[in-house]
Scaffold this active site. Structure first.
Site, PDB file in Angstrom:
ATOM      1  N   HIS A  59       0.862  -1.196   0.000  1.00 51.73           N
ATOM      2  CA  HIS A  59       0.000   0.000   0.000  1.00 51.73           C
ATOM      3  C   HIS A  59       0.893   1.239   0.000  1.00 51.73           C
ATOM      4  O   HIS A  59       1.233   1.772   1.054  1.00 51.73           O
ATOM      5  CB  HIS A  59      -0.917  -0.006   1.220  1.00 51.73           C
ATOM      6  CG  HIS A  59      -1.957   1.069   1.206  1.00 51.73           C
ATOM      7  ND1 HIS A  59      -3.298   0.804   1.066  1.00 51.73           N
ATOM      8  CD2 HIS A  59      -1.860   2.413   1.309  1.00 51.73           C
ATOM      9  CE1 HIS A  59      -3.981   1.938   1.088  1.00 51.73           C
ATOM     10  NE2 HIS A  59      -3.120   2.934   1.243  1.00 51.73           N
ATOM     11  N   HIS A  61       1.589   5.055  -1.984  1.00 53.35           N
ATOM     12  CA  HIS A  61       1.158   6.113  -2.903  1.00 53.35           C
ATOM     13  C   HIS A  61       2.377   6.580  -3.692  1.00 53.35           C
ATOM     14  O   HIS A  61       2.962   7.630  -3.417  1.00 53.35           O
ATOM     15  CB  HIS A  61       0.525   7.262  -2.123  1.00 53.35           C
ATOM     16  CG  HIS A  61      -0.787   6.907  -1.508  1.00 53.35           C
ATOM     17  ND1 HIS A  61      -1.994   7.066  -2.170  1.00 53.35           N
ATOM     18  CD2 HIS A  61      -1.082   6.370  -0.300  1.00 53.35           C
ATOM     19  CE1 HIS A  61      -2.982   6.656  -1.385  1.00 53.35           C
ATOM     20  NE2 HIS A  61      -2.457   6.225  -0.248  1.00 53.35           N
ATOM     21  N   GLY A  66      -2.704  12.673  -0.792  1.00 53.65           N
ATOM     22  CA  GLY A  66      -3.086  13.986  -0.272  1.00 53.65           C
ATOM     23  C   GLY A  66      -4.099  14.704  -1.131  1.00 53.65           C
ATOM     24  O   GLY A  66      -4.821  14.112  -1.923  1.00 53.65           O
ATOM     25  N   GLY A  67      -4.124  16.038  -0.975  1.00 54.69           N
ATOM     26  CA  GLY A  67      -5.069  16.855  -1.710  1.00 54.69           C
ATOM     27  C   GLY A  67      -6.292  17.244  -0.911  1.00 54.69           C
ATOM     28  O   GLY A  67      -7.140  17.998  -1.387  1.00 54.69           O
ATOM     29  N   GLU A  68      -6.398  16.766   0.349  1.00 57.54           N
ATOM     30  CA  GLU A  68      -7.589  17.057   1.143  1.00 57.54           C
ATOM     31  C   GLU A  68      -7.613  18.486   1.678  1.00 57.54           C
ATOM     32  O   GLU A  68      -8.591  18.916   2.266  1.00 57.54           O
ATOM     33  CB  GLU A  68      -7.712  16.085   2.320  1.00 57.54           C
ATOM     34  CG  GLU A  68      -8.053  14.660   1.931  1.00 57.54           C
ATOM     35  CD  GLU A  68      -6.831  13.760   1.921  1.00 57.54           C
ATOM     36  OE1 GLU A  68      -7.013  12.543   2.004  1.00 57.54           O
ATOM     37  OE2 GLU A  68      -5.709  14.296   1.808  1.00 57.54           O
ATOM     38  N   LYS A 153      -8.454  -0.755  -6.306  1.00 56.67           N
ATOM     39  CA  LYS A 153      -8.578  -0.052  -5.019  1.00 56.67           C
ATOM     40  C   LYS A 153      -9.953   0.604  -4.943  1.00 56.67           C
ATOM     41  O   LYS A 153     -10.467   1.132  -5.925  1.00 56.67           O
ATOM     42  CB  LYS A 153      -7.463   1.013  -4.947  1.00 56.67           C
ATOM     43  CG  LYS A 153      -7.648   2.143  -3.936  1.00 56.67           C
ATOM     44  CD  LYS A 153      -7.221   1.745  -2.548  1.00 56.67           C
ATOM     45  CE  LYS A 153      -7.303   2.941  -1.598  1.00 56.67           C
ATOM     46  NZ  LYS A 153      -6.230   3.928  -1.809  1.00 56.67           N
ATOM     47  N   HIS A 192      -9.665   0.498   1.167  1.00 52.77           N
ATOM     48  CA  HIS A 192      -9.385   1.496   2.197  1.00 52.77           C
ATOM     49  C   HIS A 192     -10.560   1.494   3.154  1.00 52.77           C
ATOM     50  O   HIS A 192     -11.706   1.704   2.753  1.00 52.77           O
ATOM     51  CB  HIS A 192      -9.226   2.884   1.566  1.00 52.77           C
ATOM     52  CG  HIS A 192      -9.369   4.006   2.533  1.00 52.77           C
ATOM     53  ND1 HIS A 192      -8.305   4.683   3.087  1.00 52.77           N
ATOM     54  CD2 HIS A 192     -10.484   4.594   3.072  1.00 52.77           C
ATOM     55  CE1 HIS A 192      -8.743   5.612   3.911  1.00 52.77           C
ATOM     56  NE2 HIS A 192     -10.061   5.576   3.919  1.00 52.77           N
ATOM     57  N   HIS A 221      -5.901  -0.603   6.676  1.00 51.30           N
ATOM     58  CA  HIS A 221      -6.120   0.343   7.786  1.00 51.30           C
ATOM     59  C   HIS A 221      -7.051  -0.273   8.831  1.00 51.30           C
ATOM     60  O   HIS A 221      -7.870   0.422   9.444  1.00 51.30           O
ATOM     61  CB  HIS A 221      -6.720   1.673   7.295  1.00 51.30           C
ATOM     62  CG  HIS A 221      -6.056   2.260   6.086  1.00 51.30           C
ATOM     63  ND1 HIS A 221      -4.687   2.300   5.931  1.00 51.30           N
ATOM     64  CD2 HIS A 221      -6.580   2.857   4.973  1.00 51.30           C
ATOM     65  CE1 HIS A 221      -4.401   2.882   4.770  1.00 51.30           C
ATOM     66  NE2 HIS A 221      -5.524   3.216   4.173  1.00 51.30           N
ATOM     67  N   ARG A 224      -8.435   0.568  12.667  1.00 52.19           N
ATOM     68  CA  ARG A 224      -9.619   1.370  12.976  1.00 52.19           C
ATOM     69  C   ARG A 224     -10.832   0.503  13.301  1.00 52.19           C
ATOM     70  O   ARG A 224     -11.807   0.984  13.880  1.00 52.19           O
ATOM     71  CB  ARG A 224      -9.956   2.274  11.780  1.00 52.19           C
ATOM     72  CG  ARG A 224      -8.852   3.253  11.406  1.00 52.19           C
ATOM     73  CD  ARG A 224      -9.080   3.824  10.017  1.00 52.19           C
ATOM     74  NE  ARG A 224      -8.079   4.826   9.684  1.00 52.19           N
ATOM     75  CZ  ARG A 224      -7.853   5.277   8.453  1.00 52.19           C
ATOM     76  NH1 ARG A 224      -8.558   4.796   7.430  1.00 52.19           N
ATOM     77  NH2 ARG A 224      -6.930   6.197   8.234  1.00 52.19           N
ATOM     78  N   ASP A 271       1.253   2.901   3.806  1.00 55.75           N
ATOM     79  CA  ASP A 271       0.547   4.098   3.306  1.00 55.75           C
ATOM     80  C   ASP A 271       1.547   5.192   2.948  1.00 55.75           C
ATOM     81  O   ASP A 271       1.250   6.385   3.027  1.00 55.75           O
ATOM     82  CB  ASP A 271      -0.454   4.614   4.341  1.00 55.75           C
ATOM     83  CG  ASP A 271      -1.619   5.378   3.719  1.00 55.75           C
ATOM     84  OD1 ASP A 271      -1.699   5.438   2.479  1.00 55.75           O
ATOM     85  OD2 ASP A 271      -2.439   5.925   4.470  1.00 55.75           O
ATOM     86  N   SER A 275      -1.358  10.940   2.370  1.00 59.40           N
ATOM     87  CA  SER A 275      -1.680  11.856   3.467  1.00 59.40           C
ATOM     88  C   SER A 275      -2.326  11.079   4.609  1.00 59.40           C
ATOM     89  O   SER A 275      -3.012  10.081   4.386  1.00 59.40           O
ATOM     90  CB  SER A 275      -2.628  12.954   2.996  1.00 59.40           C
ATOM     91  OG  SER A 275      -3.865  12.398   2.583  1.00 59.40           O
TER      92      SER A 275
END
Length: 376
Positions: A59, A61, A66-68, A153, A192, A221, A224, A271, A275
């Site tokens: 996993h 990138h 990002g970009g949020e 994905k 994700h 992930h 969580r 990850d 981000s």
């Protein structure tokens, strides 16, 4: 050709010292006192260090995530030297939230670039959104006809996702599975998993009512949704934890998971270059971190030093288990004859001192010897 002498390759028998002979990017022999009389043979004294398989990170990138938080929050691309310093010889690249300023075409091109620079590299079509962005027009065709693409994905249980309905995920998984069957690839749906209310509920619902095998679905992930993840692994599925920056939090979670779920169903990824946003209860962005590929080794080291996990077990989520999960168990994740010559040498403090990828020494004495074309 490379001969590495005086190394320990079995963490459970540290007194046993062996040699490894490498040629053509493969391990050709493992034994004691190997002495091939060959021209152009490079001999390295391992000086009693511990050799472990090169790490597999499923996993990453590789284009940056990002970009949020606007265009300035786009994370830079992964560089070859970052993988080398982290002991990672195999990567699976993917897209995340941002599939507008980045594309599957860019992703495949970057994957090819990393391969040409000496890594083993694959990628996943798709992104957070549904319908999935693709290169050929369908997920099935991307997996079947693009060598580097091994799955798709998608995001679930996340406010940034497309809030998939059950039928949407069934159809996506069916395409991935068929593309995989036709091309002899894993054909996985890499999920994700956010912090949403449904957790892995959608997967449990599908597995209860449909005929799709659990092996198609690969939630990541999963720290969580720890309880859901343990249940999923107990059903025969793979669960993927994400290394935190310091390595400690994930290491402690993995140690718990080893006690509650089948160890061979647990994997670890980083990850990297994605981000890591922190949201409040109203889904407002508070701050943003960035994943680091070096967190994989930190987690392995912490598992051993602070959690008391044997090195052989601590390595499994990043070597043998993930190799099996990705259909690479016949060439990756093990230091044995016929396997790819990907290995890391660890000193007595479990720090990375040498990295060999595909039979090429990429780092020695902590100094990176191979960098990407445009790296300083």
């Amino acid at each position: 050709m490379l001969l590495i002498k005086n190394i320990r390759i079995d963490p459970e028998n540290p007194a046993e010292v062996s040699d490894i002979f490498i040629a053509g990017g493969k391990i050709q022999a493992v034994g004691t006192k190997l002495a091939p009389d060959l021209p152009n043979l490079t001999i390295i004294d391992g000086d009693g260090r511990t050799a472990v398989p090169g790490y597999i990170d499923q996993h990453v990138h590789i284009l940056g995530g990002g970009g949020e938080s606007g265009f300035a929050s786009r994370v830079p691309e992964l560089q070859l030297s970052e993988c080398v310093r982290g002991g990672v010889s195999t990567v699976v690249g993917l897209l995340g939230t941002d599939s507008l300023t980045r594309s599957v075409e860019n992703l495949v091109a970057k994957t090819k670039a990393l391969k040409s620079e000496g890594l083993t590299a694959f990628c996943l079509t798709g992104a957070y959104e549904f319908p999935s962005p693709t290169l050929t027009g369908t997920v099935k065709k991307d997996i079947a006809f693009i060598d580097e693409v091994i799955g798709v994905k998608i995001a679930i249980a996340d406010h940034r996702s497309s809030n998939l309905a059950k039928g949407d995920l069934i159809r996506l998984a069916s395409q991935a599975r068929l593309g995989g069957i036709i091309s002899g690839k894993p054909g996985i749906v890499h999920l994700h998993v956010g912090s949403g209310k449904r957790g892995l509920g959608l997967l449990f619902d599908i597995l209860e009512t449909e005929d799709l095998p659990i092996s198609v679905f690969r939630p990541t992930h999963v720290g969580r949704v720890f309880a859901d993840a343990v249940r999923f692994a107990g059903m025969g599925g793979y669960i993927d934890f994400t290394a935190d920056e310091g390595g400690g939090e994930t290491a402690r979670m993995l140690a718990r998971a080893f006690e509650q779920a089948p160890v061979d169903r647990i994997t670890l990824s980083t990850d990297s270059n994605g981000s890591i946003p922190k949201w409040n209860d109203r889904k407002e962005l508070l701050r943003m971190g960035v994943g680091q590929i070096s967190s994989m080794h930190r987690t392995v080291k912490t598992l051993v030093e602070e959690c008391g996990v044997p090195l052989s077990m601590a390595l499994r989520p990043v070597t043998t288990s993930v190799a099996k999960a990705l259909g690479l168990a016949d060439r990756k994740g093990c230091l044995a004859v016929g396997y790819d010559a990907d290995l890391n040498l660890l000193d007595d403090r479990l720090s990375l001192s040498m990295v060999v990828t595909g039979g090429t020494v990429m780092m020695d004495g902590g100094r990176v010897l191979r960098k990407g074309m445009f790296e300083p």
